[in-house]
Design an enzyme around this catalytic site. Structure first.
Site, PDB file in Angstrom:
ATOM      1  N   ASP A 241       0.828  -1.198   0.000  1.00 35.97           N
ATOM      2  CA  ASP A 241       0.000   0.000   0.000  1.00 35.97           C
ATOM      3  C   ASP A 241       0.864   1.249   0.000  1.00 35.97           C
ATOM      4  OD1 ASP A 241      -2.330  -1.286   0.032  1.00 35.97           O
ATOM      5  OD2 ASP A 241      -2.737  -1.043   2.164  1.00 35.97           O
ATOM      6  N   LYS A 263      -3.707   2.799  -2.514  1.00 39.30           N
ATOM      7  CA  LYS A 263      -4.957   3.531  -2.730  1.00 39.30           C
ATOM      8  C   LYS A 263      -4.735   4.893  -2.096  1.00 39.30           C
ATOM      9  CE  LYS A 263      -7.945  -0.006  -1.480  1.00 39.30           C
ATOM     10  NZ  LYS A 263      -7.194  -0.737  -0.684  1.00 39.30           N
TER      11      LYS A 263
END
Ligand SMILES: C[S@@+](CC[C@H](N)C(=O)[O-])C[C@H]1O[C@@H](n2cnc3c(N)ncnc32)[C@H](O)[C@@H]1O
Length: 466
Positions: A241, A263
């Site tokens: 991530d 994200k």
């Protein structure tokens, strides 16, 4: 080739000279004599007993007859003359001897061990640098999974069964190759009868890799668990991530493929369904996949979707928890998240619902509870609204609140005030940095700090804790 006594064979040139020969001595049920009552002697007794020896410990006096039939003789004897007498007696009884801390009198020495029984590693520096030996051991300990033990035990159990199932020697080698790959891939779980069958049949199931959801913690690589580090060193592919710091990624195996699937909230990124699909496809192709997530993977990490995708595809999935932002932030602030009388409950709340807005179903009664510590994740866009609603539902405006950006990282910054002022204060934190807000009386001492809206005070932060 055998040699007769007069013509010793030459040392083969392909082996560099060794100071000692490492051997693994079977001691089950055999007599071993240990003389001495020191800590060093006690440790040797423990070690020998762990190896199944029948230990005779003499803490007072000894006579040569005590050594009859001993497989090994060990003594802690600072007196050199007595030690020499012991060495002579032991050798006469045919027992190799070790005098603690007197290497020149030893026929053998004890290495430092890493125990994953039946796998055992022994490390020796031939007395040159025992502390270096210890540090080598710690390094190996940190990378060698504990689960290796279960796979090695399974290998011992399966060996006789395998002969009956696969009589051909060459085909059995193929099995052991598949077994070895499967052991590393599945090292975090216990091997089962199904694993054995899949490996015997060499079905595609035997080649399926695995997915491990790993908590990367809030940023400081020192906050990773040993298990997380091992998983990173075992991974062939890592999907990480945006919150995962480069220092954490550094701990992965050099050859591992790294895929950023961050994200960011906006901007290009992988959708959750793409991530689910990718981890499953990689594992089905035999890869050892680590899905590395900031903080703890089970807290606001959409872990359920990834776990479900793996289960639906028959991919083995396991989880390595991590330090969440709440704990990272509280630790660097030097405060507890609970307190016996003032904070009996912690609640982790997201400020960012599926639609990017403040979730409509927050339990405001719980938010107004004076005896709770509330940790607000992803608060940046909705903090003002959260504060307004919490105050309207009865949260005391004097409740202390601290916003921490980049918790545990070198660029950590914090602002502290009350719930009524925290939204204004938090505007000063670096745009784009992850921020967590701690609300509750556990932060009362921090909140007494005067308004930190000046540059120095925003950088104050580490000073609070020190
Ligand atoms: C998608 S959630 C993931 C939470 C993560 N799984 C955890 O357990 O910390 C992202 C939010 O976590 C918080 N966060 C993560 N790392 C942080 C850090 N180092 N400092 C402050 N907040 C952090 C922020 O609120 C951020 O918006």
């Amino acid at each position: 080739m055998m040699s007769d006594e007069r013509t010793p064979i030459e040392t083969p040139a392909r082996i560099a000279p060794l100071p000692n020969l490492p051997v693994f001595h079977k001691l089950t049920g055999r007599k071993v004599v240990v003389v001495g009552a020191s800590e060093g002697a006690a440790w040797k007794v423990e070690l020998l007993q762990a190896a199944g020896a029948d230990v005779v410990q003499l803490t007072d006096t000894w006579v040569p007859g005590d050594l009859q039939g001993a497989a090994l003789a060990i003594a802690d004897m600072p007196d050199r003359k007595e030690a020499l007498r012991f060495v002579t007696a032991a050798r006469a009884a045919g027992a190799p001897v070790n005098i603690i801390d007197q290497t020149d009198l030893c026929d053998f020495t004890f290495g430092t061990i890493v125990n994953r029984a039946p796998v055992v590693l022994a490390i020796s520096t031939d007395g040159a640098a025992p502390m270096l030996g210890q540090s080598i051991r710690s390094r190996i300990e940190s990378v060698l999974p504990l689960g290796l033990s279960a796979w090695a035990k399974a290998a011992a159990e399966w060996r006789p069964l395998l002969k009956a199932r696969i009589p051909d020697f060459g085909a059995r080698r193929g099995f052991w190759q598949r077994f070895t790959d499967a052991a590393w891939r599945g090292v975090d779980r216990t091997p089962s009868a199904e694993d054995f069958e899949a490996l015997v049949a060499d079905t595609p199931a035997a080649r399926v890799g695995s997915v491990t959801l790993v908590g990367a913690g809030p940023g400081d690589p020192e906050l990773l668990t040993l298990k997380a580090v091992r998983a990173l060193q075992n991974a062939t592919v890592i999907l990480y991530d945006q919150l995962v710091t480069p220092e954490v990624l550094e701990l992965a195996r050099r050859e591992a493929k790294r895929l950023a699937v961050g994200k960011t909230g906006h901007g290009p990124s992988c959708s959750q369904s793409e991530i689910n699909r990718t981890i499953v496809e990689l594992a089905l192709a035999g890869e050892t996949v680590v899905r590395l997530k900031g903080g703890d993977p089970l807290i606001f990490g959409r872990a359920t979707e990834e776990i479900d995708a793996c289960k639906a595809a028959g991919v083995p999935v396991s989880i390595v928890p991590g330090i969440s932002a709440a704990q990272g932030a509280a630790a660097s602030l030097g405060i507890s998240l609970t307190e016996r009388n003032t904070a009996r409950r912690i609640q982790f709340v997201t400020g960012h619902g599926a639609d990017g807005k403040l979730p409509a179903d927050i339990d405001w009664g719980a938010m107004a509870d004076r005896k709770a510590t509330t940790v607000l994740y992803m608060p940046r866009k909705t903090l003002g609204e959260f504060v307004r609603k919490a105050l309207a539902k009865g949260l005391d405006p004097a409740t202390p609140a601290v916003a921490v950006a980049n918790a545990s990282r070198a660029d950590e910054a914090r602002v502290g005030g009350t719930i009524a002022t925290i939204d204004d204060l938090a505007q000063a934190l670096t745009p784009g940095a992850p921020v967590t807000v701690l609300i509750g009386w556990v932060a009362r001492d921090l909140a007494e700090i005067p308004s930190p809206l000046s540059a120095e005070l925003i950088a104050f932060p580490r000073a609070i804790a020190s």
